[in-house]
Write an enzyme that holds these catalytic residues in place. Sequence first.
Site, short mmCIF file in Angstrom:
data_model
loop_
_atom_site.label_atom_id
_atom_site.label_comp_id
_atom_site.label_asym_id
_atom_site.label_seq_id
_atom_site.Cartn_x
_atom_site.Cartn_y
_atom_site.Cartn_z
N HIS A 264 0.80 -1.21 0.00
CA HIS A 264 0.00 0.00 0.00
C HIS A 264 0.84 1.27 0.00
CE1 HIS A 264 -3.38 2.45 0.32
NE2 HIS A 264 -3.38 2.65 1.62
N CYS A 265 2.17 1.13 0.21
CA CYS A 265 2.96 2.35 0.45
C CYS A 265 3.92 2.70 -0.69
CB CYS A 265 3.75 2.19 1.74
SG CYS A 265 2.68 2.07 3.18
N ILE A 266 4.88 1.82 -0.97
CA ILE A 266 5.99 2.21 -1.85
C ILE A 266 5.53 2.55 -3.28
CG2 ILE A 266 8.32 1.60 -2.66
CD1 ILE A 266 8.06 1.88 0.41
#
Length: 413
Positions: A264-266
Site C-alpha cells: 500500500h505504500c511504496i
Amino acid sequence: MSAQQSKVLAIIGQGYVGLPLAMAAVDAGWIVIGVDNFAAKVDQINGGTSPVEDVSGQQLQTAISNGLYRATTDFSEITKASVVTICVPTPLNDNREPDLSLLRSAATGIAPHVSENTLVVSESTSYPGTLRDIIIPIVNELKPVGTENVYFACAPERVNPGDAIWNQKNTPRLVGGIDQESQIRALAFYNSICDAVVAVSNPEVAEAAKLLENTFRLVNIALINEFTQICSASGINVHEVISAAASKPYGFMPFTPGVGVGGHCIPVDPLYLTWWARQNGGEATFVESADRINQEMPRYVAERALRMVDGNVATPRVLILGVAYKSGVGDVRETPVTELRSYLQDRGAKVAWHDPMVPFWEGTNPVDLDWDCDVAILATNQPGLDFSQLVAKGVQILDCTNSITGKSGATSI
Ligand SMILES: NC(=O)c1ccc[n+]([C@@H]2O[C@H](COP(=O)([O-])OP(=O)(O)OC[C@H]3O[C@@H](n4cnc5c(N)ncnc54)[C@H](O)[C@@H]3O)[C@@H](O)[C@H]2O)c1
C-alpha cells in the site's frame, strides 16, 4: 476532557496500521475503541481473529477479554475518547492521483463526535497540507456547536508489516502539531506509546518526511532494478555485485531487485509526491522515471522466464511461487505479480500460482507445488514455501529473490 475520557483512544481504521496501534496503546495503558466501517471486519476482530499478521489472535482476545479493546462501526463511540487517530487508506484513483475520499469520510464521521479538547491525529500517509487544508476544515465545520477547542496533529505511521524488530513502540515517531497546544498534547500521547518521539515544527514537515522516506525506497529499488537488467545483459550476477558494494562501510545502502514494488505504500506514496509537485508548478521527473522502471519490471521478468522455456513449447506452463507483495505477509495489495501474471497470459502462457500465505487471489485458487510446469518464477520467497522439491526435480526456476544459489535449473534475475 472528562476524567473518564483521559486515557481512551479511538482509532479510525482497523487495518495494518490501526490494529497494531490499538494493541500498542493497550500495552501502554490506554482503553481503545477501534472504529471501522467494514462491519464484517469488526465482527471478525471482536470474535478474536486478527486480520493482520502483526497482531496475534491471542493478543487480541486478551485485550478484548480484559475490557481494554473493542471494535465498532459506530462513530458515536468517539465521544468517549480524548484522542482520535485516523488510520484509513490513502490510495490512488484511476488516474494514479491521490484519492482522499476515505480520509474525507473518516473526518466527516469523526467531526460530530469530537468533544471539548479532543486531539485528532492523522497517521494516514498523504501530501503536505492534507491535515491543514482537508481534515481540519471538515472537523471544524461539522463539530458539535459550542465545541471550542479541538487539537490537531500529523504523526505519519511508519509500521513495516511482518517486521520482527521494528514496531509501533520502538520506531521513532514524527509528530507535527498544528499549533503549540496541539503539539504538546500530541507529543504527550505518542510519548505514552512510543520509545522515541521526534517533534517537527508543523504537520507539513511530518507529511513531507513520510513521502521522502517512501520515495527514497522507490527510487533506490528502481535503481537496482535497472542496474540488474544492465548486469544481466552482460552475464554478471547482480547479487554478487551488491554484496561487494555493500562491503563499503559508508555511503552505500544495499537494495535488492525483484518483480517490482507492491503494497500500500511504496508504489503509491511517491505518486502523492509527484502530484503535489505538479500542484505547485513543479515536476518530479526523477521519481516519475523510477516509477516507470519499477512498473516495467514484471514485463522484464516475464520475458526472462519465457526465454527459459524450450522454444518448441506452444503454450508454456508457468508456475509463480509467492504472490504477496513481500515475504512474510499475505498482503497482495498492489502486488507486481498481478502484472507479471497478466503479461505472461498475454504472451500465451498458462499460469498457475502457489503461496503458503495467500489462500485465494484475484478470483483464483493456488495449485500444489507438483503442478507440471515448464518454468517456475520465484517471485516472493514466503516462509513455508518449500521449493526444494522443484529444485530436486531440476525444474527451471527464475529466482527473483536471490534465495536459490548454485543449483542447476535455477537462474537469478
Ligand atoms: N500498511 C502499511 O504498511 C502502512 C505503513 C505506514 C503507513 N501506512 C498508511 O496508513 C494508512 C492506513 O493503511 P493500512 O495499511 O492500515 O490500510 P488497511 O486497508 O489495512 O486498513 C484500513 C482500514 O480502514 C477502514 N476504513 C476505510 N475507510 C474508513 C472510514 N471512512 N471510516 C472507518 N474505517 C474506514 C477499512 O475498512 C480498513 O479496515 C494509509 O494512509 C497508508 O498509506 C500504511
